[in-house]
Design an enzyme around this catalytic site. Structure first.
Site, PDB file in Angstrom:
ATOM      1  N   SER A 161       0.833  -1.197   0.000  1.00  0.00           N
ATOM      2  CA  SER A 161       0.000   0.000   0.000  1.00  0.00           C
ATOM      3  C   SER A 161       0.877   1.260   0.000  1.00  0.00           C
ATOM      4  O   SER A 161       1.721   1.428  -0.874  1.00  0.00           O
ATOM      5  CB  SER A 161      -0.972  -0.040   1.179  1.00  0.00           C
ATOM      6  OG  SER A 161      -1.970   0.935   1.060  1.00  0.00           O
ATOM      7  N   ASP A 259      -9.170  -3.573  -6.143  1.00  0.00           N
ATOM      8  CA  ASP A 259      -8.408  -2.553  -5.418  1.00  0.00           C
ATOM      9  C   ASP A 259      -8.479  -1.219  -6.154  1.00  0.00           C
ATOM     10  O   ASP A 259      -8.380  -1.167  -7.385  1.00  0.00           O
ATOM     11  CB  ASP A 259      -6.948  -3.021  -5.311  1.00  0.00           C
ATOM     12  CG  ASP A 259      -6.169  -2.306  -4.232  1.00  0.00           C
ATOM     13  OD1 ASP A 259      -6.159  -1.055  -4.218  1.00  0.00           O
ATOM     14  OD2 ASP A 259      -5.538  -2.987  -3.411  1.00  0.00           O
ATOM     15  N   HIS A 289      -8.455  -4.335  -1.199  1.00  0.00           N
ATOM     16  CA  HIS A 289      -7.198  -3.840  -0.629  1.00  0.00           C
ATOM     17  C   HIS A 289      -6.866  -4.588   0.670  1.00  0.00           C
ATOM     18  O   HIS A 289      -7.747  -4.886   1.468  1.00  0.00           O
ATOM     19  CB  HIS A 289      -7.332  -2.337  -0.368  1.00  0.00           C
ATOM     20  CG  HIS A 289      -6.022  -1.624  -0.206  1.00  0.00           C
ATOM     21  ND1 HIS A 289      -5.053  -1.616  -1.179  1.00  0.00           N
ATOM     22  CD2 HIS A 289      -5.512  -0.898   0.834  1.00  0.00           C
ATOM     23  CE1 HIS A 289      -4.020  -0.905  -0.773  1.00  0.00           C
ATOM     24  NE2 HIS A 289      -4.269  -0.473   0.459  1.00  0.00           N
TER      25      HIS A 289
END
Length: 318
Positions: A161, A259, A289
């Site tokens: 991320s 995502d 995610h």
């Protein structure tokens, strides 16, 4: 996006997952606490063959020391491979303990010495605080390679991320400054492009779960100290802004099909390949995610980790 698109393995936990939707300066303290509480729910037992220690390493010029967590196999191996690991949290939350289970597995399974970075968070510290903290840790790893028992030629950078975005920026910075060479970049659903915060294409439903469009916009603007998507965003802040991707280390990019970062990650992958960088891409069907963090034992999560471990093995000669 209907929930029947979510892979069945990832559905049960979805109701318990924190959502960052509506993230703002007012809600940030609460969101940070919710994020850490949810992470504690997935913490596993320490692996007996891995030791963990906390260190403080010299920070960038004029900045505080940087806290790191170091993971290593209890049975030391000479000239071990190393990873500078960078945690996620949208640049505004999180700390190295988030990745404790993953770092332990990488140390145990692969023999890595892992140095996980507790970089300074936005909005308290804006760009370039976080990336310069990461570079300071990369410098420390190289300067202390003998004491750490690592091979300077087998140092990788990895993160998920926001940490994946910082990893990509660190690879660019290392290439350009020409002081240290990275052997591999492992980018797990990386946050690469601030422009995603200002556009809705090609699928408006991407990012419905966990890390949402509104959260992404707040986080980028907290980090940049300016509007997201502007003309002046530096490449060391948002790696997708780099015009030249040649000369970067071999790369793995993995992301879920649901995502918010899917399109920016695939575009970065394509550009890396066009620049001649050996690049492997994995898209996990029906995954939102941080799916692997919250459902690590799902078959698709295990296959995902196996894929990037295989990339590390192949590239670093493990």
């Amino acid at each position: 996006m209907p929930k029947n698109v979510v892979n069945p393995e990832f559905l049960p936990i979805l109701e318990k997952m924190p959502s960052f939707d509506g993230l703002s300066g007012r809600s940030l303290p609460e969101v940070r606490e919710i994020f850490m509480t949810s992470v504690r729910l997935i913490e596993g037992r320490p692996l007996p063959d891995v030791e963990t220690q906390e260190e403080y390493v010299p920070g960038p010029a004029g900045a505080p020391d940087v806290r790191v967590l170091i993971y290593r196999p209890r049975v030391r191996r000479p000239n071990a491979p190393a990873i500078v690991y960078i945690h996620g949290g949208g640049l505004v939350s999180g700390h190295p303990e988030v990745d404790d289970p993953k770092c332990q597995v990488l140390a145990s399974k692969m023999g890595f010495v892992i140095v996980s970075v507790d970089y300074r968070l936005a909005p308290e510290v804006k760009y370039p605080g976080a990336i310069e903290d990461c570079y300071a840790v990369l410098k420390w790893v190289h300067d202390n390679a003998a004491g750490l028992g690592i091979d300077r030629d087998r140092v990788a950078v990895a993160g998920e991320s926001a940490g994946g975005g910082l990893s990509a920026a660190l690879a660019l910075m290392a290439r350009d400054r020409k002081e240290y060479k990275l052997a591999y970049q492992l980018l797990i659903y990386p946050m690469l492009d601030d422009r995603t915060a200002t556009r809705v294409d090609p699928a408006p439903d991407f990012g419905e779960y966990v890390w949402t469009r509104s959260a992404n916009k707040y986080a980028w603007e907290a980090y940049l100290g300016a509007a997201a998507g502007g003309d002046e965003t530096p490449a060391y802040a948002a790696a997708a802004r780099a015009k030249d991707l040649s000369g970067l280390p071999p790369t793995f990019i993995g992301v879920g099909s649901m995502d918010l970062f899917l399109c920016e990650d695939l575009d970065y992958s394509r550009r890396l390949m066009a620049a001649g960088v050996p690049t492997e891409v994995v898209v996990v069907p029906g995954a939102y995610h941080v799916f692997d963090m919250f459902v690590p034992n799902a078959e698709l999560s295990r296959r995902f980790m196996d894929a990037y471990c295989a990339g590390l093995k192949r590239t670093l000669g493990l």
